[in-house]
Structures are given as structure tokens and as C-alpha cells.
Design a protein around this motif. Structure first.
Motif, short mmCIF file in Angstrom:
data_model
loop_
_atom_site.label_atom_id
_atom_site.label_comp_id
_atom_site.label_asym_id
_atom_site.label_seq_id
_atom_site.Cartn_x
_atom_site.Cartn_y
_atom_site.Cartn_z
N ARG A 65 0.81 -1.22 0.00
CA ARG A 65 0.00 0.00 0.00
C ARG A 65 0.84 1.27 0.00
N GLU A 66 1.94 1.25 0.76
CA GLU A 66 2.73 2.47 0.91
C GLU A 66 3.84 2.58 -0.13
N ALA A 67 4.44 1.45 -0.49
CA ALA A 67 5.56 1.49 -1.42
C ALA A 67 5.19 1.00 -2.82
N GLY A 68 3.96 0.55 -3.00
CA GLY A 68 3.50 0.15 -4.32
C GLY A 68 4.09 -1.13 -4.85
N ARG A 69 4.62 -1.97 -3.97
CA ARG A 69 5.26 -3.20 -4.43
C ARG A 69 4.23 -4.26 -4.82
N THR A 70 4.55 -5.01 -5.87
CA THR A 70 3.80 -6.20 -6.23
C THR A 70 4.36 -7.36 -5.41
N VAL A 71 3.48 -8.12 -4.77
CA VAL A 71 3.92 -9.20 -3.89
C VAL A 71 3.25 -10.50 -4.32
N VAL A 72 4.05 -11.56 -4.39
CA VAL A 72 3.55 -12.92 -4.60
C VAL A 72 4.07 -13.76 -3.45
N MET A 73 3.16 -14.41 -2.71
CA MET A 73 3.61 -15.19 -1.56
C MET A 73 2.86 -16.51 -1.47
N VAL A 74 3.59 -17.52 -1.00
CA VAL A 74 3.00 -18.83 -0.74
C VAL A 74 2.54 -18.85 0.71
N LEU A 75 1.27 -19.22 0.93
CA LEU A 75 0.71 -19.30 2.28
C LEU A 75 -0.03 -20.62 2.46
N HIS A 76 -0.15 -21.04 3.72
CA HIS A 76 -0.92 -22.24 4.03
C HIS A 76 -2.29 -21.91 4.58
N ASP A 77 -2.40 -20.83 5.34
CA ASP A 77 -3.65 -20.49 6.01
C ASP A 77 -4.59 -19.80 5.01
N LEU A 78 -5.72 -20.43 4.72
CA LEU A 78 -6.64 -19.89 3.71
C LEU A 78 -7.27 -18.58 4.17
N GLY A 79 -7.57 -18.48 5.47
CA GLY A 79 -8.16 -17.25 5.98
C GLY A 79 -7.21 -16.08 5.86
N GLN A 80 -5.93 -16.30 6.19
CA GLN A 80 -4.94 -15.24 6.05
C GLN A 80 -4.74 -14.88 4.59
N ALA A 81 -4.71 -15.89 3.72
CA ALA A 81 -4.56 -15.61 2.29
C ALA A 81 -5.70 -14.75 1.78
N ALA A 82 -6.94 -15.08 2.18
CA ALA A 82 -8.10 -14.31 1.73
C ALA A 82 -8.09 -12.90 2.31
N ARG A 83 -7.60 -12.75 3.53
CA ARG A 83 -7.61 -11.44 4.19
C ARG A 83 -6.57 -10.51 3.60
N TYR A 84 -5.39 -11.02 3.27
CA TYR A 84 -4.29 -10.14 2.88
C TYR A 84 -4.05 -10.05 1.37
N ALA A 85 -4.62 -10.95 0.59
CA ALA A 85 -4.33 -10.98 -0.85
C ALA A 85 -5.46 -10.35 -1.66
N ASP A 86 -5.08 -9.71 -2.76
CA ASP A 86 -6.04 -9.22 -3.74
C ASP A 86 -6.41 -10.31 -4.73
N HIS A 87 -5.47 -11.24 -4.93
CA HIS A 87 -5.60 -12.27 -5.96
C HIS A 87 -5.19 -13.59 -5.35
N LEU A 88 -5.95 -14.63 -5.62
CA LEU A 88 -5.67 -15.95 -5.07
C LEU A 88 -5.41 -16.93 -6.20
N VAL A 89 -4.35 -17.74 -6.05
CA VAL A 89 -4.04 -18.82 -6.98
C VAL A 89 -4.10 -20.12 -6.20
N VAL A 90 -4.94 -21.05 -6.64
CA VAL A 90 -5.10 -22.34 -5.97
C VAL A 90 -4.52 -23.42 -6.86
N LEU A 91 -3.53 -24.15 -6.33
CA LEU A 91 -2.93 -25.26 -7.06
C LEU A 91 -3.43 -26.59 -6.51
N HIS A 92 -3.54 -27.56 -7.39
CA HIS A 92 -3.95 -28.92 -7.00
C HIS A 92 -3.23 -29.91 -7.90
#
Length: 270
Positions: A196-223
Motif C-alpha cells: 500500500r505504501e511502497a506500491g510493491r507487487t507481492v507474490v507469496m506462498v501461504l498455508h492459512d486460507l483465511g490469512q490468504a483471503a484477508r491479505y491478498a487481492d488475488h488468489l491462486v489455488v494449485l492442486h
């Protein structure tokens, strides 16, 4: 007739027909994916589905067996190493800390892509280090050995290294692993501030679905190494998807704090 100029999307990673393998074992197969620039993307999925392997492929740590990875349309495997390092920073999973190195010395390593043979350490280099220490709240730890820090402090020091690299695109492989809840939220709040402050694009791997939904604008689900779904968390994270991908019957309800999707596993019937 008025010509409308469409701004060029920057910091956009994309894959086309991507296969990633370890030896004869294919981990990621036939992946067509676009990660939006200027957003926070979370990659989620069951264990061993290819999340960390995909991140290695996106950063040229793992060569494709087939297909391509592009950054703003350019094949990353055709880009000079230093040029790519100035565009893209990576925090790997469980990075190995050099023995007895201090926090500031670790963060200074992030300036390597900007160094030239025989060129002195510059005021711009030091300014980048100081900004990275400030943003991650590690300035007061600068003289501490990294191996003597708590897990949360150590993770922030490594993020500071990635920030000192001064890239607009930051990839984080499971940045909350082995951290308690408070330190998980500290790291994710830091990621949100960087976006938000520095305008960086971020891609991160997470395990917690609730945290992923709360902090991400875009979700990628692999199976099983393939793309199961991608898009805004509110559209992607459904009870049907969670049961199909994670084999967990659940309800998906609005998070009472943020309104983002919250996965509630169904109670086992006894």
C-alpha cells in the motif's frame, strides 16, 4: 478521433504451458497463469501440490522442462541475471543464515545486484539499507547476530534483505512458517504496508486460507501441480473448491473483522 493510451501493466509475471520437474518427476504441469502487477497474490494449495516449486520456476531457480515464464512479456530466461535481480526479489523458504552475520551485514547483501566491480559502497546503497531496516522495524537490531534473533525477528531481517534489493516485485515462499500467530500477523501486516505504501507487487506462498483471503487481492489455488482456480478471494474461495482441493468439508462465511472469506471446517459426526 481521440486516441486513448492504455497504461502498460508492470511487474506482471505470467506462465505459458509451464512444466517444472525434479529429475523424471513432474511437479507443475501445463500451467497457464497470469499474476497481476500492482497486487498482492497468495498461492495456496495442499502440501506437495507444487507451490514452492512454482515460486522457484518464477524466479529462474528452476529451469522449465517446457513452456515459458515472462515478466512484462519478456522471457526471464533470456534476461541478464543482474537485470532480473533488479526487477525481482525473493525470500526463499527457510533461508540459510551465514554464520555470525549481523542484521545490517545481512541486509547489505541485498545490494549485490547494484554493485559493480571496483565500485565503492555508495550513499544510495546505504540509504536503501536504512530504508529496509526502517520499514521492517529491524534498525534497532542492526548489530545483533541473526542467529541469535527470535523467529519473527529473523524473518523480518530476511525481508529487509529482499527490500534492500530495491525491486518492485517481491516473492515470498511461506514467510509465516514456524511463526506463532502474533509474528505471522506482524509479517503479513508488513507485506500489506509494503504494497500500500511502497506500491510493491507481492507474490507469496501461504498455508492459512483465511490469512490468504484477508491479505491478498488475488488468489491462486494449485492442486496436483495444476491450476484449480485463480481470481479475487471472494470469488475463488468456495466450500466446493475447498472440499475438492483439500478434501475438507466446510462452510465459507464472511470474516467478522474484514468481510473476506473465512473457512470453517465442518465438525466430525461422532
Amino acid at each position: 478521433m481521440t486516441t486513448v493510451t492504455v497504461p502498460k501493466t508492470t511487474d506482471q509475471l505470467a506462465t505459458s504451458g509451464l512444466d517444472l520437474r525434479y529429475g523424471d518427476r513432474t511437479i507443475v504441469q501445463g500451467l497457464d497463469l497470469t499474476l497481476p502487477g500492482g497486487a498482492v497474490t497468495a498461492i495456496v494449495g495442499p502440501n506437495a501440490c507444487g507451490k514452492s516449486t512454482l515460486l522457484r520456476g518464477l524466479t529462474r531457480l528452476l529451469d522449465p522442462a517446457a513452456g515459458t515464464v515472462t515478466l512484462d512479456g519478456s522471457d526471464i530466461h533470456r534476461m541478464p541475471v543482474r537485470a532480473l535481480a533488479k526487477r525481482l526479489g525473493l525470500l526463499p523458504q527457510q533461508p540459510v543464515t551465514p554464520e555470525a552475520i549481523t542484521v545490517e551485514s545481512l541486509v547489505r547483501l541485498g545490494r549485490y545486484p547494484h554493485q559493480r566491480m571496483l565500485s565503492p559502497w555508495s550513499s544510495a546503497d546505504q540509504a536503501a539499507v536504512e530504508e529496509a531496516l526502517r520499514r521492517t522495524g529491524t534498525a534497532g537490531l542492526r548489530d545483533r547476530p541473526v542467529d541469535q534473533l527470535s523467529g519473527g525477528q529473523r524473518q523480518r531481517a530476511w525481508i529487509a534483505l529482499a527490500l534492500a534489493q530495491d525491486t518492485d516485485l517481491l516473492l515470498l515462499d511461506e514467510p509465516t512458517t514456524f511463526l506463532d500467530l502474533r509474528h505471522q500477523l506482524d509479517v503479513l501486516d508488513l507485506v500489506e504496508d509494503l504494497h500500500r505504501e511502497a506500491g510493491r507487487t507481492v507474490v507469496m506462498v501461504l498455508h492459512d486460507l483465511g490469512q490468504a483471503a484477508r491479505y491478498a487481492d488475488h488468489l491462486v489455488v494449485l492442486h496436483d501441480g495444476r491450476l484449480a482456480a485463480a481470481g479475487p478471494p471472494g470469488e475463488v474461495l468456495t466450500a466446493d473448491l475447498v472440499e475438492r482441493v483439500f478434501q475438507v468439508p466446510c462452510r465459507v462465511i464472511p470474516d467478522p473483522e474484514t468481510g473476506t472469506p473465512l473457512v470453517v471446517p465442518l465438525a466430525r459426526r461422532r
